[in-house]
Design a protein around this motif. Structure first.
Motif, PDB file in Angstrom:
ATOM      1  N   ARG A 812       0.811  -1.211   0.000  1.00  0.00           N
ATOM      2  CA  ARG A 812       0.000   0.000   0.000  1.00  0.00           C
ATOM      3  C   ARG A 812       0.854   1.276   0.000  1.00  0.00           C
ATOM      4  O   ARG A 812       0.393   2.334  -0.410  1.00  0.00           O
ATOM      5  CB  ARG A 812      -0.939   0.019   1.204  1.00  0.00           C
ATOM      6  N   GLY A 815       1.763   1.724  -3.775  1.00  0.00           N
ATOM      7  CA  GLY A 815       0.644   1.569  -4.699  1.00  0.00           C
ATOM      8  C   GLY A 815       0.642   2.602  -5.806  1.00  0.00           C
ATOM      9  O   GLY A 815       0.294   2.301  -6.955  1.00  0.00           O
ATOM     10  N   LYS A 822      -1.246  -5.989  -8.798  1.00  0.00           N
ATOM     11  CA  LYS A 822      -1.717  -6.100  -7.425  1.00  0.00           C
ATOM     12  C   LYS A 822      -0.762  -6.981  -6.626  1.00  0.00           C
ATOM     13  O   LYS A 822      -0.185  -7.945  -7.147  1.00  0.00           O
ATOM     14  CB  LYS A 822      -3.120  -6.687  -7.386  1.00  0.00           C
ATOM     15  N   ASP A 825      -1.489 -10.747  -6.553  1.00  0.00           N
ATOM     16  CA  ASP A 825      -1.413 -11.567  -7.763  1.00  0.00           C
ATOM     17  C   ASP A 825      -0.561 -12.810  -7.500  1.00  0.00           C
ATOM     18  O   ASP A 825       0.450 -12.755  -6.781  1.00  0.00           O
ATOM     19  CB  ASP A 825      -0.800 -10.767  -8.916  1.00  0.00           C
TER      20      ASP A 825
END
Length: 863
Positions: A812, A815, A822, A825
């Motif tokens: 995060r 990001g 992501k 993933d």
């Protein structure tokens, strides 16, 4: 004895010992000369060893002599273990060099203060809810309420076309429009001539004067003092005006001051009132700085500025609610903003690699220390103090750290400029002054001390806990080493995880479908000496270029596609109805431009050489937004923007979606208007797109530059870039992150592998007696391999799980640097796990083979 003599005696120990022995012998000879028996004289003198040690303590500095002896002994130990020492120095050197390089860049961008008076009082001001800069009218309102502070307006730092001789001999220099009182507020004095005064910046267009930076004066004029009074012509462009202007050079800024734009040293300073759009009420083109007087707080000043802005706003509901102020002692720029998060992420990766390297070296030294346990036990047995042992191993760690710092410094001298060279967009290279100032030196010293502590802590603790009897009878436990392996694996997994996200981001972004064929396309950015050149003049130049050998197609537009420029509107009316509020983007192009870029035409046709007024071409996204995805060819809409206001436009072609401004943007609704309509957005400039037959279009760059001027003397090429360069410029940050993350991944895997091998090899050595007995009673090779690797495998799995948790939680924070990737993933998680598994297997193979090939007879006989 003088302190200098005592200091010198430390480094001539053999000579000092001979002098002491000769002195003792002289005393004995003197006693014998007085008739005393030699044996009686020796007994009366006492222990020669005690006298020798006492005399040494008087004739030298004892603690320095002890340290010198440890350094000599440590050097012998490092030379004795050449392979291990080289591996430790190399791994630490790479990690410390990367750390130093990262710090040099951070220092140049964020820490080094501007060479001005009271840099700690400089703050940047911005609208909290908007990223735009201020208009000059807003700046004027705020300056009127500044109180005990000075407000300074500065523009961006674009590359301007400048000429000092013939109008065709143009070059580029980074220019910046600044408040006339900036130099005075900053307490700067000219290196030559004079600097701006407030009187130079009161009336629009009244004072066409310029100040050169010291660096530019040196590079361009070799510090010629006769530069004062010379003229420099700039423009035309939207910053200078529709026609070029001549500026008189009045001075040279002091050495070391290159402006306030971090990463973009300014070549030429101009007064803000010479900016062509300074009086345009919607032109937010100025960054605002607040320079506080000593002792003044920013809070009250910020409140006054906000109140002034709100009072001047005609609509209070749209007035700014807050103002943000940022500490700007090191300057401010978009470059800093764009790369702050990226550099922070790289700093974390560098720190993790350093920790991996320190853990690796600590394990190697711990293994060596364990092998030296009998030696240490023997030293304690004969009276050596434990603090003396700690000093012994600490000196060895310090020698490793110093050698690594020396290697890392060489690496950092290359790595820092290399990284900066990777973040250079076309035509606007980043220039950071990577000097080695006191901050860099302090960081290097602190880093060396930290590495010494981290690598020497475990051997030092082992030396403190040494028990002579136990150490002489059995080896030490490798549990602390295994814990360090778990930490190494966790850090390594985190590095691999983040690097994988960066690599995936770069791959996804660079493989984006642009909707055009960028290969072999060269964009010539052209300015005209006369404003509003008619379309026929542009057609004539394009026609001339089409006749050149090696040129396949030519078209022209307001600006190149994917260079960040754009023009948008919501004023589109279908069948006389109200606007639906959808934003459409505009590009003014010529006939042949679509074909030059090989933009697929899905329906209708391209513009003709002589096109009827009002013809436009739209893309698929426009058809979807305004015609529900139906074929729009033949349909009309009404434009209510700019010069096309009230005109009915007919769609003559439909093209496939193409990226407009940025790769990261979604496909936008775009209207391609006809250049022949004379409604271009940039009346003094445009861009010729030239498709060449040569694989590298830059081979024709010089020829095309000359031919443009030959075709029309009023046209001149300002800059030129391949279309692929413009696309690559969209991925500079992602490419940098991917490249450096890949390098750190390789280093981290290598260090983790070496550390794992060292612990397994030491474990096999410590358990050789147990392995010999088990093999003697019939244990199979598979059982031996399993017993050797089981415990360390558990620590590796624990470290990987910890690294996975750290990686997912860190996603995060990065990001904003990712694109279509992501953290959850499968590939993002599986990649680091598989890489660590492969590294662990490769590192485990040699120790396992050694364990399996253990000869029980030889081991038991040795024991």
């Amino acid at each position: 004895m003088s302190i200098f003599s005592r200091f010198a005696n430390v480094f001539r120990g053999e000579r000092l010992s001979r002098d002491i022995d000769e002195e003792l012998a002289a005393h004995l000879e003197e006693a014998a000369a007085h008739g005393r028996d030699a044996a009686e004289a020796c007994r009366a003198l006492g222990s020669p060893l005690r006298h020798r040690e006492a005399s040494r303590d008087i004739k030298l500095i004892p603690w320095l002599d002890s340290l010198h002896g440890d350094v000599v002994f440590g050097w012998r130990q490092l030379a004795k273990r050449k392979a291990t020492s080289a591996a430790a120095i190399l791994s630490l050197g790479l990690a410390m060099g990367a750390c130093t390089s990262a710090f040099r860049i951070v220092d140049a961008m964020f820490l080094r203060p501007l060479p001005i008076a009271n840099p700690d009082g400089l703050y940047g001001v911005s609208l909290d809810e908007s990223a735009r800069n201020f208009t000059y009218g807003e700046f004027r309102q705020m300056r009127a309420a500044r109180g005990q502070a000075e407000l300074i307006a500065v523009s961006g730092a674009p590359a301007l076309d400048v000429t000092y001789g013939s109008v065709q001999e143009n070059e580029q220099a980074h220019g910046q429009f600044v408040s006339g009182w900036m130099f005075g507020s900053f307490g700067l004095r000219p290196a030559l001539g004079r600097l701006f005064a407030e009187s130079d910046d009161l009336k629009p267009g009244a004072h066409p004067v310029a100040v050169l930076s010291y660096d530019y004066w040196t590079r361009r004029f070799a510090r010629d003092p006769n530069v004062i009074g010379r003229s420099v012509r700039m423009g035309p462009d939207w910053r200078i005006g529709e026609s070029s202007k001549s500026f008189e050079i009045i001075g040279v800024a002091p050495r070391g001051f290159t402006g306030t734009e971090t990463g973009v040293p300014i070549d030429i300073f101009l007064p803000t009132m010479m900016q062509a759009m300074v009086e345009v009420p919607y032109a937010g083109i100025f960054r605002v700085f607040v320079h506080l007087a000593p002792g003044v707080q920013i809070g009250p000043v910020r409140d006054r500025l906000l109140a002034a802005l709100r009072a001047s706003s005609p609509d209070l509901s749209k007035a700014p609610r807050t103002l943000a102020t940022e500490f700007a002692r090191a300057g401010a720029s978009n470059f800093r903003t764009d790369y702050r998060r990226a550099l922070n992420s790289l700093d974390v990766l560098v720190a993790l690699v350093l920790l991996i390297a320190c853990a690796n070296v600590a394990n190697l030294m711990a293994a060596q220390g364990a092998a030296r346990s009998p030696e240490m036990a023997l030293r304690v047995s004969i009276g050596a103090g434990r603090t003396r042992l700690v000093q012994l191993v600490s000196v060895e760690s310090a020698m490793l750290a110093v050698a690594a710092v020396a290697l890392g410094s060489l690496f950092a001298r290359w790595a820092g400029p290399f990284v900066v060279s990777r973040i250079n967009p076309p035509g606007n290279p980043v220039r950071l002054i990577l000097s080695t100032d006191w901050r860099v030196m302090a960081f290097s010293v602190t880093l060396a001390l930290g590495v010494t502590i981290l690598t020497g802590l475990m051997p030092a603790l082992r030396a403190l806990r040494i028990q002579p009897f136990g150490a002489l009878k059995r080896g030490a436990s490798c549990r602390p080493m295994q814990a360090l392996i778990a930490a190494q694996v966790a850090f390594c997994f985190l590095v691999l995880f983040v690097a994988g996200l960066f690599l995936a981001t770069f791959d996804r972004l660079s493989s984006q479908d642009t909707g055009i064929s960028a290969a072999r396309v060269l964009n010539l950015n052209v300015t005209t000496l006369k404003p509003n050149e008619p379309a026929v003049s542009w057609d004539q130049v394009a026609g001339h270029l089409r006749q050149l050998p090696g040129v396949e197609a030519v078209g022209f537009a307001d600006w190149p596609i994917l260079d960040g420029n754009g023009y948008k509107t919501t004023d589109i009316s279908i069948n006389g109805g109200p606007s639906n509020g959808v934003t459409a983007w505009l590009e003014n192009i010529s006939a042949g431009w679509i074909g030059t870029l090989k933009m697929p035409l899905l329906a209708g046709r391209d513009f003709r050489t002589f096109e009827s007024p009002g013809a436009v071409i739209v893309n698929e996204e426009f058809a979807k937004a305004f015609f529900n995805g139906e074929n729009p060819v033949g349909k009309t809409f009404q434009a209510t923007w700019s010069a096309l206001k009230g005109q009915r436009l007919e769609i003559v072609g439909l093209v496939r979606n193409a990226r407009y401004r940025y790769l990261k943007q979604e496909m936008l609704p775009v209207v391609y208007t006809n250049f022949q309509d004379g409604k271009g957005m940039l009346p003094n400039s445009g861009t010729f797109a030239v498709r060449t037959a040569a694989t590298n279009p830059l081979t024709l760059a010089s020829l095309l530059r000359q031919e443009v001027a030959l075709a029309n003397p009023e046209f001149r090429v300002s800059t030129l870039h391949t279309q692929q360069e413009l696309i690559d410029a969209q991925t500079i940050r992602e490419r940098l992150l991917a490249m450096l993350a890949s390098f750190f991944t390789v280093v981290a895997l290598l260090l983790a592998g070496i550390g794992l091998y060292g612990v397994l090899d030491y474990s096999v050595f410590q358990r050789r007696r147990e392995i010999g007995i088990r093999m003697a009673v019939g244990a199979r090779a598979g059982e031996i391999a399993r017993s050797v690797t089981f415990e360390i495998l558990a620590w590796v799995i624990a470290g990987a799980c910890l690294g996975l948790a750290l990686g997912v939680s860190s996603a995060r924070f990065i990001g904003s640097l990712l694109y279509q990737v992501k953290a959850t993933d499968t590939s993002a998680l599986a990649g680091p796990a598989l890489a660590l598994l492969a590294t662990a297997i490769l590192a485990a193979v040699p120790p396992v083979i050694r364990a399996v090939k253990t000869d029980p007879v030889n081991v038991l006989r040795t024991e």
